[in-house]
Design a protein around this motif. Structure first.
Motif, PDB file in Angstrom:
ATOM      1  N   LYS A  27     -36.113 -15.133   5.548  1.00 28.44           N
ATOM      2  CA  LYS A  27     -35.680 -16.473   5.114  1.00 28.44           C
ATOM      3  C   LYS A  27     -36.809 -17.141   4.346  1.00 28.44           C
ATOM      4  N   PRO A  28     -36.485 -17.941   3.326  1.00 28.14           N
ATOM      5  CA  PRO A  28     -37.545 -18.645   2.595  1.00 28.14           C
ATOM      6  C   PRO A  28     -38.178 -19.737   3.448  1.00 28.14           C
ATOM      7  N   GLY A  29     -39.514 -19.788   3.460  1.00 30.25           N
ATOM      8  CA  GLY A  29     -40.246 -20.847   4.162  1.00 30.25           C
ATOM      9  C   GLY A  29     -40.391 -22.065   3.255  1.00 30.25           C
ATOM     10  N   ARG A  30     -41.188 -23.021   3.668  1.00 29.49           N
ATOM     11  CA  ARG A  30     -41.396 -24.235   2.878  1.00 29.49           C
ATOM     12  C   ARG A  30     -41.951 -23.883   1.496  1.00 29.49           C
ATOM     13  N   GLY A  31     -41.341 -24.435   0.456  1.00 26.45           N
ATOM     14  CA  GLY A  31     -41.810 -24.189  -0.914  1.00 26.45           C
ATOM     15  C   GLY A  31     -41.383 -22.852  -1.485  1.00 26.45           C
ATOM     16  N   GLN A  32     -40.632 -22.081  -0.683  1.00 27.44           N
ATOM     17  CA  GLN A  32     -40.221 -20.746  -1.163  1.00 27.44           C
ATOM     18  C   GLN A  32     -38.738 -20.713  -1.548  1.00 27.44           C
ATOM     19  N   ILE A  33     -38.400 -19.680  -2.304  1.00 26.36           N
ATOM     20  CA  ILE A  33     -36.991 -19.406  -2.607  1.00 26.36           C
ATOM     21  C   ILE A  33     -36.708 -17.940  -2.283  1.00 26.36           C
ATOM     22  N   LEU A  34     -35.442 -17.667  -1.982  1.00 27.22           N
ATOM     23  CA  LEU A  34     -35.010 -16.274  -1.856  1.00 27.22           C
ATOM     24  C   LEU A  34     -34.219 -15.955  -3.123  1.00 27.22           C
ATOM     25  N   VAL A 121     -48.023  -9.159  -1.206  1.00 23.78           N
ATOM     26  CA  VAL A 121     -46.726  -9.545  -0.626  1.00 23.78           C
ATOM     27  C   VAL A 121     -45.647  -8.670  -1.255  1.00 23.78           C
ATOM     28  N   ASN A 122     -44.534  -8.505  -0.556  1.00 20.14           N
ATOM     29  CA  ASN A 122     -43.488  -7.599  -1.032  1.00 20.14           C
ATOM     30  C   ASN A 122     -42.911  -8.039  -2.376  1.00 20.14           C
ATOM     31  N   GLY A 123     -42.574  -7.033  -3.194  1.00 22.12           N
ATOM     32  CA  GLY A 123     -42.093  -7.285  -4.549  1.00 22.12           C
ATOM     33  C   GLY A 123     -40.608  -7.009  -4.732  1.00 22.12           C
ATOM     34  N   SER A 124     -40.247  -6.776  -6.001  1.00 19.48           N
ATOM     35  CA  SER A 124     -38.836  -6.778  -6.419  1.00 19.48           C
ATOM     36  C   SER A 124     -38.202  -5.393  -6.542  1.00 19.48           C
ATOM     37  N   PHE A 125     -38.822  -4.337  -5.998  1.00 15.48           N
ATOM     38  CA  PHE A 125     -38.120  -3.052  -5.915  1.00 15.48           C
ATOM     39  C   PHE A 125     -37.198  -3.153  -4.692  1.00 15.48           C
ATOM     40  N   ALA A 126     -36.331  -4.136  -4.716  1.00 15.66           N
ATOM     41  CA  ALA A 126     -35.512  -4.465  -3.548  1.00 15.66           C
ATOM     42  C   ALA A 126     -34.337  -5.320  -3.998  1.00 15.66           C
ATOM     43  N   GLU A 127     -33.350  -5.442  -3.106  1.00 14.58           N
ATOM     44  CA  GLU A 127     -32.181  -6.259  -3.464  1.00 14.58           C
ATOM     45  C   GLU A 127     -32.486  -7.753  -3.440  1.00 14.58           C
ATOM     46  N   TYR A 128     -33.457  -8.140  -2.595  1.00 15.15           N
ATOM     47  CA  TYR A 128     -33.854  -9.556  -2.517  1.00 15.15           C
ATOM     48  C   TYR A 128     -35.372  -9.637  -2.452  1.00 15.15           C
ATOM     49  N   VAL A 129     -35.911 -10.779  -2.887  1.00 18.07           N
ATOM     50  CA  VAL A 129     -37.358 -10.989  -2.813  1.00 18.07           C
ATOM     51  C   VAL A 129     -37.636 -12.465  -2.543  1.00 18.07           C
ATOM     52  N   LEU A 130     -38.716 -12.717  -1.807  1.00 16.52           N
ATOM     53  CA  LEU A 130     -39.151 -14.099  -1.578  1.00 16.52           C
ATOM     54  C   LEU A 130     -40.150 -14.471  -2.656  1.00 16.52           C
ATOM     55  N   ALA A 131     -40.049 -15.716  -3.152  1.00 17.96           N
ATOM     56  CA  ALA A 131     -41.004 -16.167  -4.168  1.00 17.96           C
ATOM     57  C   ALA A 131     -41.485 -17.566  -3.832  1.00 17.96           C
ATOM     58  N   ASP A 132     -42.686 -17.906  -4.347  1.00 14.68           N
ATOM     59  CA  ASP A 132     -43.162 -19.283  -4.292  1.00 14.68           C
ATOM     60  C   ASP A 132     -42.490 -19.999  -5.461  1.00 14.68           C
TER      61      ASP A 132
END
Ligand code: NAD
Ligand code: ZN
Ligand code: ZN
Length: 344
Positions: A27-34, A121-132
């Motif tokens: 789940k996205p934390g404060r200031g983050q997006i999924l 931190v984990n990247g985008s070789f995935a179906e979803y990624v967390l970003a600042d």
């Protein structure tokens, strides 16, 4: 409803094939997006990361990928400047501290406390990624995702690196290495008004450079390469952007430079080079490193692409193809950029 797990390509051990696994969705934390990833380019840095090539290694296991583009599907607290459905890109610079000497002077790419997508931190070789949310690139909704994804690293890196050569419109720049980064560099340099020499070690790469507007192409393996460049540019190039994954290309760059010229080092092969002191001093040469680009550089680099001034030569692959792509990359067999289509 979001799923509990997602498919991802995971590095469990350096130098071993990546494994395609189901991993938990966070789940996205404060200031983050999924972000739901739509496409992600495969950069040579991902290969260096998976091989453990560099002095500071990522901690295992990790998910590479720092050229991801996708759609915001969930927001953490405090994100009031992005909406669900927005198209964003997740660059190498995942986040920075915001208060160090570098962050407050527009050099967040040098922050000691930065996190890197697909590395620390984990990247985008995935179906979803967390970003600042504060560090993503922003795109209009109707873009070609496969062409845009590589702008997140290859594009911004060469755009910044070209600026760092201090070459001006009307002057000569050489792009050494016409791979994923280099084929975009040729186009940025042309769009910025420069005369361009493309250098690589195979005819297909030189053809690609020509296709994208290089004025002159030269095979770096030709023993007369630097002589020819000096002759055809009226005394040497004003700057060189080295993206080649070979230390020899960095040394060769010195011999094609015009007096007062600058080399921006961008490629990251393990190793070091010799600088000829006499030549450096008498010709007032400058050699500097250049690492990705700031958020401002990123948005500018994206705008060039959205305006149609640069086009990735993008080849669509599936997430499951990543190990084959790495094999071809090791052998310099890739033309342009291989881009994972996450919708495939
Ligand atoms: P790539 O594999 O797509 O391209 C590398 C190119 O270098 C190939 O076309 C290859 O033929 C060419 N080459 C190899 N030996 C050469 C030589 N002797 N002379 C001229 N060309 C030669 O790789 P890429 O994704 O474009 O990445 C290039 C390098 O840049 C990698 O080391 C990567 O880690 C690094 N990189 C650095 C930054 C940064 O911020 N500094 C950002 C992204 C990538
Ligand atoms: Zn990269
Ligand atoms: Zn900082």
């Amino acid at each position: 409803m979001l799923p509990e797990k997602m498919k991802a390509a995971v590095v469990n051990q350096f130098g071993q094939p990546l494994s395609i696994e189901q991993v938990p969705l966070k789940k996205p934390g404060r200031g983050q997006i999924l972000v739901k990833v739509l496409a992600c380019g495969i950069c040579h840095t991902d290969l260096h990361a998976a091989e453990g090539d560099w002095p500071v290694k990522p901690s295992l296991p990790f998910i590479p990928g720092h050229e991801g583009i996708g759609e915001v599907v969930e927001k953490g607290d405090g994100v009031d400047f992005l909406e669900k459905g927005d198209i964003v890109g997740m660059p190498w610079l995942h986040t920075a501290c915001g208060h160090c000497e570098y962050c407050i002077t527009g050099w967040e790419t040098l922050c000691d406390y930065q996190q890197n997508t697909g590395y620390s931190v984990n990247g985008s070789f995935a179906e979803y990624v967390l970003a600042d949310a504060g560090f993503v690139g922003k795109f209009p909704k109707d873009v070609n995702y496969l062409e845009m994804a590589p702008i997140l690293c290859a594009g911004v890196t060469v755009y910044k690196g070209i600026k760092e050569t201090e070459v001006k419109a009307g002057e000569w720049i050489a792009i050494s290495g016409v791979g994923g980064l280099g084929h975009l560099a040729v186009q940025y340099a042309k769009a910025m008004g420069m005369h361009v020499v493309g250098i690589d070690i195979s005819q297909e790469k030189l053809d690609l450079a020509k296709e994208h507007g290089a004025d002159i192409v030269v095979n770096g393996k030709d023993p007369k390469a630097t002589e020819e460049i000096k002759e055809r540019t009226g005394g040497g190039v004003h700057g060189v952007l080295v993206t080649a994954v070979a230390p020899v290309a960095f040394e060769q760059a010195i011999d094609m430079l015009r007096k007062k010229g600058t080399i921006a080092m961008v490629g990251l092969p393990p190793g070091s080079i010799n600088l000829p002191i006499f030549q450096m001093v008498l010709n007032r040469f400058t050699v500097r490193g250049s690492i990705v680009g700031t958020r401002k550089d990123l948005q500018e680099a994206i705008d060039f692409a959205v305006e149609g001034k640069v086009h990735t030569t993008a080849h669509k692959v599936r997430l499951e193809d990543v190990n084959d792509v790495f094999e071809n990359m090791k052998n310099n067999k890739i033309q342009g950029r291989m881009v994972i289509d996450m919708m495939a």
